[in-house]
Design a protein around this motif. Structure first.
Motif, PDB file in Angstrom:
ATOM      1  N   GLY A 148      -2.194   5.906 -17.457  1.00 58.24           N
ATOM      2  CA  GLY A 148      -0.772   6.202 -17.388  1.00 58.24           C
ATOM      3  C   GLY A 148       0.076   5.137 -18.043  1.00 58.24           C
ATOM      4  O   GLY A 148       1.296   5.229 -18.087  1.00 58.24           O
ATOM      5  N   GLU A 149      -0.571   4.121 -18.548  1.00 61.91           N
ATOM      6  CA  GLU A 149       0.160   3.046 -19.218  1.00 61.91           C
ATOM      7  C   GLU A 149       0.808   3.621 -20.479  1.00 61.91           C
ATOM      8  O   GLU A 149       0.096   4.114 -21.363  1.00 61.91           O
ATOM      9  N   ASN A 171     -12.747   1.093 -15.968  1.00 62.71           N
ATOM     10  CA  ASN A 171     -12.029   2.047 -16.791  1.00 62.71           C
ATOM     11  C   ASN A 171     -13.020   2.996 -17.491  1.00 62.71           C
ATOM     12  O   ASN A 171     -14.189   2.658 -17.703  1.00 62.71           O
ATOM     13  N   GLY A 207      -7.240  -2.863 -18.996  1.00 62.78           N
ATOM     14  CA  GLY A 207      -6.027  -3.635 -19.203  1.00 62.78           C
ATOM     15  C   GLY A 207      -6.198  -5.118 -18.952  1.00 62.78           C
ATOM     16  O   GLY A 207      -5.620  -5.946 -19.647  1.00 62.78           O
ATOM     17  N   ALA A 208      -7.021  -5.450 -17.967  1.00 60.06           N
ATOM     18  CA  ALA A 208      -7.115  -6.861 -17.612  1.00 60.06           C
ATOM     19  C   ALA A 208      -8.187  -7.583 -18.417  1.00 60.06           C
ATOM     20  O   ALA A 208      -8.191  -8.812 -18.496  1.00 60.06           O
ATOM     21  N   ARG A 268     -11.813  -2.289 -20.210  1.00 55.84           N
ATOM     22  CA  ARG A 268     -10.866  -1.664 -21.130  1.00 55.84           C
ATOM     23  C   ARG A 268      -9.617  -1.129 -20.423  1.00 55.84           C
ATOM     24  O   ARG A 268      -8.789  -0.468 -21.012  1.00 55.84           O
ATOM     25  N   ILE A 309       1.272   4.091 -10.652  1.00 59.40           N
ATOM     26  CA  ILE A 309       0.711   2.965  -9.908  1.00 59.40           C
ATOM     27  C   ILE A 309      -0.742   3.215  -9.518  1.00 59.40           C
ATOM     28  O   ILE A 309      -1.494   2.287  -9.272  1.00 59.40           O
ATOM     29  N   ASP A 315      -7.081   7.137 -14.716  1.00 57.79           N
ATOM     30  CA  ASP A 315      -5.692   7.464 -14.409  1.00 57.79           C
ATOM     31  C   ASP A 315      -4.765   6.950 -15.495  1.00 57.79           C
ATOM     32  O   ASP A 315      -3.666   6.469 -15.220  1.00 57.79           O
ATOM     33  N   LYS A 329     -18.350  -8.514 -13.263  1.00 54.59           N
ATOM     34  CA  LYS A 329     -17.814  -7.697 -12.170  1.00 54.59           C
ATOM     35  C   LYS A 329     -18.952  -6.980 -11.448  1.00 54.59           C
ATOM     36  O   LYS A 329     -19.009  -6.958 -10.222  1.00 54.59           O
TER      37      LYS A 329
HETATM   38  C1  LIG Z   1       0.316  -1.232 -12.690  1.00 57.69           C
HETATM   39  C2  LIG Z   1      -1.071  -1.141 -13.188  1.00 57.69           C
HETATM   40  C3  LIG Z   1      -1.523  -0.004 -13.823  1.00 57.69           C
HETATM   41  C4  LIG Z   1      -2.820   0.105 -14.249  1.00 57.69           C
HETATM   42  N1  LIG Z   1      -3.195   1.245 -14.848  1.00 57.69           N
HETATM   43  C5  LIG Z   1      -4.483   1.365 -15.272  1.00 57.69           C
HETATM   44  C6  LIG Z   1      -4.931   2.551 -15.870  1.00 57.69           C
HETATM   45  O1  LIG Z   1      -4.168   3.498 -16.043  1.00 57.69           O
HETATM   46  N2  LIG Z   1      -6.208   2.651 -16.248  1.00 57.69           N
HETATM   47  C7  LIG Z   1      -7.083   1.630 -16.039  1.00 57.69           C
HETATM   48  O2  LIG Z   1      -8.239   1.763 -16.386  1.00 57.69           O
HETATM   49  N3  LIG Z   1      -6.682   0.481 -15.507  1.00 57.69           N
HETATM   50  C8  LIG Z   1      -5.408   0.320 -15.101  1.00 57.69           C
HETATM   51  N4  LIG Z   1      -5.026  -0.837 -14.514  1.00 57.69           N
HETATM   52  C9  LIG Z   1      -6.003  -1.903 -14.349  1.00 57.69           C
HETATM   53  C10 LIG Z   1      -6.847  -1.673 -13.116  1.00 57.69           C
HETATM   54  O3  LIG Z   1      -6.199  -2.244 -12.026  1.00 57.69           O
HETATM   55  C11 LIG Z   1      -8.228  -2.306 -13.194  1.00 57.69           C
HETATM   56  O4  LIG Z   1      -8.066  -3.614 -13.598  1.00 57.69           O
HETATM   57  C12 LIG Z   1      -9.138  -1.604 -14.135  1.00 57.69           C
HETATM   58  O5  LIG Z   1      -9.253  -0.261 -13.806  1.00 57.69           O
HETATM   59  C13 LIG Z   1     -10.485  -2.235 -14.067  1.00 57.69           C
HETATM   60  O6  LIG Z   1     -11.348  -1.645 -15.002  1.00 57.69           O
HETATM   61  P1  LIG Z   1     -11.923  -2.466 -16.219  1.00 57.69           P
HETATM   62  O7  LIG Z   1     -12.451  -3.755 -15.681  1.00 57.69           O
HETATM   63  O8  LIG Z   1     -12.991  -1.599 -16.755  1.00 57.69           O
HETATM   64  O9  LIG Z   1     -10.795  -2.663 -17.129  1.00 57.69           O
HETATM   65  C14 LIG Z   1      -3.712  -0.962 -14.081  1.00 57.69           C
HETATM   66  C15 LIG Z   1      -3.264  -2.109 -13.459  1.00 57.69           C
HETATM   67  C16 LIG Z   1      -1.969  -2.199 -13.019  1.00 57.69           C
HETATM   68  C17 LIG Z   1      -1.524  -3.446 -12.352  1.00 57.69           C
END
Ligand SMILES: Cc1cc2nc3c(=O)[nH]c(=O)nc-3n(C[C@H](O)[C@H](O)[C@H](O)COP(=O)(O)O)c2cc1C
Ligand code: SF4
Ligand code: FES
Lengths: 809, 158, 425
Positions: free
Chosen positions: C90-91, C214, C61-62, C59, C175, C88, C69
């Motif tokens: 911050g998006e 996340n 973003g990706a 959740r 970041i 974190d 994983k």
């Molecule tokens: C610039 C940038 C900002 C990101 N900010 C967040 C964020 O605030 N919270 C978050 O969970 N993932 C963020 N991500 C994605 C994380 O890199 C990572 O993919 C994610 O924490 C993996 O957790 P998930 O597989 O549960 O999504 C960000 C990625 C990038 C490139």
């Protein structure tokens, strides 16, 4: 091995190898800025983007692991578009001021921009301007040019071992700087100048003095520490303008210490002696060579007639070449005196009769990086051997255990497994403990020549830990540092250390103090028959006085000094164990001949010299140094001798001729060398650290145990005072390492003496005294005062490790 | 250099990380130091470096990387208003305009009485409550209409 | 419209100040999944299997499949391994993790416990966004509660499973949401992303194998274990299992978090958020947080809220932040603000992002302030090309995608700005 293809060419790299590794192997150039083979991979510049089959986007070659069967294209449309895109980004905020930039002509950005940059910029906004930083006397900044490759930051963290530069701020505001108000003080700092791919970090001493294309490049060898760093010396109009590393993986890799890099300023010093000078009626006058040499020859003849040949002494610094030292001793011996020496800072010569060859590192330099355990005894390691210290840090980073026995606890910028910081006169007993511990561990007897001496010793926990460290981790090595070599009980230290190494199956080495410490032995610049007494027959003329005896240090009461001295490349008031006595002995002589590149201020001031002969420093003569690992490195002069300066080997040759001595008919320095070295220049058979059957003196009451009561001086040689050239390198003299000496002592001692920090005190040794502020260092052993030697402000003092007294002033 | 209370807090933070990873506590240590001192002087950063066994430049890197550290003296109350797009769509810019008018200062300025400093913030992760702002990094205020801003300024001015 | 299923926000009464406490969580079936795992000694592989079945996608973003994983973590590894929660948030536009932590912190803790159990991990960190200090403090309290109750620490609930959890706060750097920047930050450094490979599963926190998820991802796990992966999957759509919190912001009547099954039509979500503010027309919507491409209103109205549907429509679900813009919105100005954000938040280490984000912003700013040129639009696109896919981390992409989408969908408006030196709206 992983097999893959770059631009259609097959290549294989080891597991964990990268695309860049493969390209380097194939000789395919992939543009890059942040990548450097000696630094960790940052992959931040993105200049090395290449196309990889099946990858959706271009990948950085420096960081992309090679994969079996992968196909890489470094010049495909995708790759080149990506590289050009990055180049455009790099240039938008980079000032295009190449014509006034010091890096111009040797700038990686400039070079690549020609190939990858567009002719006109699409960027029309205002360019970023970054404030310059004061990083100290060696590195000049133009931070607007910085491309944020972080090589300089990584160098500090990974090679110099100390993070002095960082990238603060973020995004476009990120900038390279040192912490507020700090400078870059590492003894390896100058390497960031080479590492910086643009003109952001440039050499302060060199700045604006020449355009790089005006310089010619000549090869040379460093005349400073025993490492034998390979140099490129750059010259313009017969003047040395800059010194750069010449890469040699087995010695200095691609690095140089600041001493090697910036000392060249001393070559161009105002103090250079350019014409012979004679003192007549107490007044110094310049004269021609003929007059000077005749004066010297007549003087020597007079002394020989009046007092006998034995009263002539020859002292040469081990920063002199093999050829010079060889001819120096040949001259003395030709006159009938075997009083020749180069060990002016040594104070214990008991081992002389037992030496089996030239003391050396005991192993190749490069193998230090592979060690798994080390014991370093008596060394200001970082300052005396900056790049050996780096190798040791590298070894520690890869799992080696570093053990230290030393009177000072300077930060080695790496993990120290066991440390014994003890007063100089306790170093011997500490070593005895380690020997005891290692013998116990191995279940072997203490060797006979140490048995008696060790009868009262019992091993401490630290000693046991050191013994185990050496024993359990292989390869291991035991090294004797400069400080130990100057120690009043060097012979015992050396012998004990050797036993420790032998029993624990570790290598044993003596860290060469000067560029030619090994060569000086091989040239026989020593007062006793050594390695080839039989082969070279009568060369030796029996046993002579050693440096200590010549300079009257052995017995202050008797007049043991010589009547005539030939000093080669030496300033005894700075270069000897006890400058006070040295100067006294020199002053009492009939004749003191100084062969030096400098109008030695002190020599004239102290008024002991009678004649000054201007001789060429290493850049103005051909010659040979034999490094601490026994490597023979010859070099040519890179500029013509300054003024009427002459190479010392020629001066000695002519002197030999005038004195009508046999065997002084050399035409070239190569001929001299051929006389000294065996065919093929392999001296390994003459390298030997063994001290034969020398018996260790009783541990607590050695004859040389001069400093056992009262306060002991720890008088190490500061990094930028070690030889004549570096003393005159102005920029180095402005570094923190060259700061005015202080009287360092532990807080306990300050308390006992009722002293405050910064309070100016009077320090006394023998008849001399100096005044100096107090500074506190609680890591020093009790009752010790650390006051450097080899410094003008302490030259009035006595022995480097002798007793010292303090008075309030 | 720092009060015993602050040191105690830092020591607590240190318990969160492996013993050989003291540096991990640098962000909390700087935040704690800033709470005590108002802003991070060179001496404070040097102290933190010493306390955590880090090169001081590494501390400085951290202090300058994260937005919420104050590297300059600031007003008693630092008011950071998020103006990022989601908040801007719901009145953030109007809130900023109101602050400018009430305080007579713009971003990165401090009122002459040294009371207030106004800062532009990035997304605070509370966009649903726009306009949102932070007082001294730690107190978040939501739905900041002009009335609520007046109320806040009044409370803080007391 | 039937009442949508809820998992993460179910049963909460935000007005109750004790809502988040352990005892309240326990009343909401809290820690039942953990107890079940420990008492039945469910093999770790079974848990990962269940998570895989659920089609839970990250959740953060990706949208990476969580079970997959988790299966990357080395099983036989001797040394320490770490579990890290990315809170974190911050998006821009995203504010869901904050609500999970404020109101349901134990659900996150339980989710992390289960993850740790499944991957054989003994220590974890929850990295909380710096600007939500009260939430960090709440997490600290919740962790204390869990520890006191024996849910965290050594030999949890008498089993031989031990797990330590600590909260770490950020201090203002977007970041650090990027997972490797977050790890650097946890190590006490600047939050500069690392080049991958190596991935965190082999070289993560302190160089040790690490899994990062996340907050919302972890929080979904207890439910999956209680009810089974299949059940979770069925809540959503194939390949898009479960519910998702959408943070709706901008020009709607009731901005806020709405948890709905994946696959819920956008129109339904908009309705839940009270519809368009002032009844105005939907001009554009960024469906997945500010880093994702904007979509025109009419496209949006036809789209369902799940990973695959939004991707088909030309954007990404991202973090589930739905930014709604009505017809009063100036798209140039909107892009200017977003570009400023990426320019400000670029970590500065890699060239295309450090130099490119500033350039992008300056051009958009120029257009917005009436100094633009027509060529600028192509230049913007070309620069976006030169940034996207060329950087160390995805912030470069995040800066580039909005630019391209804005110009693609609202080119006329940009051109109008250039020509008339003012706004169309
Ligand atoms: C610039 C940038 C900002 C990101 N900010 C967040 C964020 O605030 N919270 C978050 O969970 N993932 C963020 N991500 C994605 C994380 O890199 C990572 O993919 C994610 O924490 C993996 O957790 P998930 O597989 O549960 O999504 C960000 C990625 C990038 C490139
Ligand atoms: S893309 Fe931007 S944020 Fe990501 S590593 Fe590069 S400079 Fe840093
Ligand atoms: S050399 Fe590869 S990114 Fe810089």
């Amino acid at each position: 091995m992983i097999n893959f293809e770059i631009d259609g060419k097959p290549v294989s790299v080891p597991k964990n190898g990268t695309v860049m590794d493969g390209a380097n192997q194939l000789g395919i150039y992939i543009p890059h800025f942040c990548y450097h083979k000696k630094l960790s991979i940052a992959a931040n510049c993105r200049m090395c983007l290449v196309q990889v089959e099946k990858a959706p986007k271009p990948l950085p070659a420096c960081a992309t692991p090679a994969m079996e069967g992968m196909k890489v294209f470094t010049h495909s449309g995708q790759a080149v578009t990506a590289q050009k895109g990055v180049m455009e980004f790099l240039l938008i905020n980079h000032p295009l001021d190449c014509p006034i930039c010091d890096q111009g002509g040797e700038c990686q950005l400039q070079d690549l921009a020609v190939g990858y940059g567009a002719s006109s910029s699409r960027y029309t906004e205002a360019k970023r301007v970054v404030a310059n930083k004061n990083l100290g006397p060696l590195i000049s900044t133009d931070m607007t040019r910085c491309i944020h490759c972080t090589r300089c930051v990584r160098f500090g963290q990974e090679i110099a071992g100390i993070m002095e530069l960082g990238m603060a701020g973020r995004g476009e505001h990120a900038e390279i700087l040192a912490f507020v108000g700090k400078t870059v003080d590492s003894e390896l700092s100058g390497n960031v100048i080479d590492l910086c791919p643009v003109g952001a970090l440039v050499s302060k001493p060199f700045r604006y003095s020449a355009r790089t294309w005006e310089l010619s490049r000549r090869k040379s060898i460093s005349p400073h520490c025993g490492l034998g760093s390979n140099l490129i010396v750059q010259i313009k109009q017969n003047r040395v303008m800059r010194v750069l590393p010449r890469e040699n993986e087995e010695i200095n890799e691609c690095w140089l210490s600041d001493k090697d890099r910036f000392s060249y300023e001393g070559l161009n010093s105002e103090e250079r002696l350019t014409r012979p000078m004679i003192k007549q009626g107490g007044v110094w006058q310049e004269c021609d060579w003929q007059t000077a040499l005749e004066f010297v020859a007549n003087g020597l003849k007079d002394v020989k007639e009046k007092y006998g040949a034995e009263s002539i002494g020859a002292l040469g610094s081990a920063h002199s070449t093999l050829e010079e030292l060889y001819l120096l001793q040949k001259l003395a011996r030709g006159l009938g005196s075997a009083s020749v020496d180069h060990r002016v800072r040594q104070s214990d010569f008991r081992a002389d009769s037992q030496m089996q060859g030239a003391p050396w590192l005991g192993m190749p330099i490069a193998e230090i990086s592979q060690l798994k355990s080390l014991l370093v005894i008596g060394s200001t390691l970082r300052k005396d051997h900056p790049l050996l210290a780096h190798r040791i840090r590298h070894a520690v980073k890869h799992g080696a255990q570093l053990n230290v026995i030393n009177p000072i606890d300077d930060d080695l910028l790496t993990k120290v497994r066991n440390r014994a910081i003890v007063a100089p006169d306790k170093m011997v007993s500490m070593l005895a403990e380690v020997l005891k511990a290692v013998a116990e561990l191995k279940g072997v007897e203490i060797p006979d020549d140490a048995k008696n001496a060790l009868s009262t010793v019992s091993a401490s926990d630290t000693a046991h830990a050191m013994a185990a460290s050496l024993n359990d981790n292989k390869p291991a090595a035991v090294f004797i540092g400069n400080l130990a070599q100057h120690h009043p009980r060097y012979a015992d230290i050396c012998k004990l250390a050797q036993h420790i190494a032998q029993i624990s199956d570790a290598r044993f080495g003596v860290l060469g103090e000067a560029a030619n410490s090994v060569g000086a032995y091989i040239a026989d610049a020593i007062p006793f028959g050594n390695r080839n007494a039989d082969t070279a027959g009568g060369r030796h003329g029996g046993q002579g006085a050693n440096a200590s005896q010549m300079l009257g240090m052995d017995d202050p009461a008797s007049e043991t000094g010589c009547k005539a001295y030939i000093l080669l490349n030496l300033e005894p008031e700075l270069d000897s164990y006890n400058p006070q006595r040295a100067v006294k002995a020199l002053a009492a002589a009939d004749l003191v001949v100084m062969m030096s590149a400098y109008k030695s201020h002190a020599a004239i001031q102290e008024n002991y010299a009678d004649v000054l002969l201007p001789i060429a420093p290493f850049t103005e003569t051909s010659g040979t140094f034999i490094s601490t690992e026994g490597r023979v490195q010859s070099f040519n002069g890179v500029v013509a001798p300054l003024g009427e300066t002459r190479p010392a080997w020629k001066v000695l040759r002519v002197l030999g001729n005038i004195l009508q001595l046999d065997g002084f008919d050399y035409e070239t320095s190569e001929q001299v060398r051929a006389d000294v070295l065996p065919a093929g220049n392999d001296v390994s058979a003459w390298l030997n650290n063994s001290l034969g059957s020398l018996a260790v003196s009783p541990i607590e009451a050695g004859k040389e145990n001069k400093g056992s009561e009262g306060l002991q001086r720890i008088g190490e040689v500061p990094i930028y005072q070690a030889d004549l050239i570096v003393r005159r390198a102005e920029s180095l003299q402005r570094t923190r390492d060259a700061a005015a000496p202080l009287a360092w002592m532990p807080g306990s001692l300050m308390m006992q003496l009722g002293l405050r920090t910064d309070e100016v005190i009077r320090l006394k040794q023998g008849e001399g005294e100096v005044r100096m502020p107090v500074a506190q260092d609680d890591s020093l052993p009790a009752n010790c005062i650390r006051v450097v030697s080899a410094h003008p402000s302490t030259a009035a003092l006595g022995g480097m490790f002798d007793q010292i007294t303090v008075e309030k002033s | 250099m720092l009060s015993a209370e602050s040191l105690k807090k830092i020591d607590y933070e240190l318990t969160k990380y492996p013993a050989d990873q003291k540096q991990s506590a640098v962000m909390s240590a700087l935040a704690i130091a800033q709470d005590e001192k108002g802003w991070l002087t060179t001496e404070t950063m040097d102290f933190v470096a010493e306390y955590l066994d880090m090169p001081s430049i590494a501390v400085y890197e951290v202090a300058t990387f994260y937005n919420m550290y104050n590297l300059q003296p600031i007003g008693k109350y630092k008011i950071t208003v998020c103006t990022n797009l989601p908040c801007a769509l719901s009145g953030a810019n109007e809130a900023v305009a109101h602050f400018r008018e009430r305080l007579g200062i713009g971003f990165n300025e401090t009122t002459t009485d040294g009371k207030f400093t106004l800062k532009e913030g990035e997304c605070m992760g509370a966009c649903g409550d726009a306009p949102v702002l932070l007082v001294n990094n730690k107190r978040m205020c939501s739905f900041m209409s002009n009335d609520k801003i007046d109320q806040l300024l009044e409370d803080l001015s007391k | 419209m039937s009442q949508p299923a809820q998992i993460l926000l179910a049963g909460l009464s935000p007005s109750d100040p004790d809502d988040w406490r352990l005892k309240n969580y326990e009343q909401r079936e809290g820690y039942v999944a953990l107890r079940k795992i420990l008492s039945e000694k469910i093999p770790p592989e079974k848990i990962i299997e269940e998570v895989k079945k659920s089609a839970l996608r990250g959740r953060g973003g990706a949208g990476f499949p969580t079970g997959l994983k988790w299966s990357f973590m080395p099983k036989q590894y001797e040394g320490d391994k770490y579990l890290v929660c990315n809170s974190d948030e911050g998006e821009p536009g995203t504010f869901k993790d904050r609500d999970i932590m404020r109101h349901n912190p134990h659900m996150l803790i339980e989710g992390m416990l289960i993850g740790a159990y499944a991957m054989g991990i003994r220590a974890g960190y929850n990295y909380v966004h710096g600007e939500i200090w009260d939430v960090y403090e709440r997490m600290e309290e919740a962790v204390d509660e869990a520890r006191a109750a024996g849910y965290l620490g050594d030999n949890i609930l008498g089993s031989d499973f031990s797990f330590q959890l600590y909260n770490h706060h950020g201090y203002g750097a977007y970041i650090c949401g990027e997972e490797t920047a977050l790890l650097e930050s946890l190590e006490g450094k600047k939050g500069q992303p690392r080049f991958k490979p190596p991935f965190p599963a082999s070289f993560g926190l302190y160089g040790k194998p690490t899994t990062i998820n996340n907050t919302e991802t972890f929080a979904a796990v207890p439910w999956i274990i209680r009810h089974g992966g299949d059940k979770f999957l069925q809540l959503g759509k194939p390949n898009n299992g479960g519910t998702k919190i959408f943070s709706v912001s901008g020009h709607v009547n009731k901005p806020g978090n709405y948890e709905v099954p994946l696959g819920t039509p956008f129109a339904t979500l908009l309705e839940m958020a009270g519809g368009m503010r002032g009844g105005r027309k939907l001009k554009g919507c960024i469906p997945g947080g500010s880093s994702m491409p904007v979509l025109p209103g009419d496209v949006m109205m036809q789209t369902d809220m799940d990973y695959d549907s939004i991707a088909k429509a030309g954007s990404f679900l991202g973090s589930g932040a739905v930014i709604i813009m009505d017809d009063t919105t100036c798209m140039v100005r909107a892009l200017e603000r977003l570009s400023y954000f990426y320019y400000e938040e670029s970590c500065g280490q890699c060239t295309p992002c450090r130099e490119g984000t500033g350039w992008l912003y300056r051009i958009v700013h120029r257009i917005e302030t009436g100094k633009g040129r027509l060529e600028d639009l192509d230049l913007l696109n070309n620069l976006a090309d030169n940034i996207q896919g060329r950087t160390i981390c995805a912030l470069g992409d995040a800066a580039a995608m909005p630019v391209r989408a804005m110009i693609q969908h609202f080119r006329d408006e940009f051109a109008y700005h250039v020509e008339h030196k003012k706004c169309l709206v």
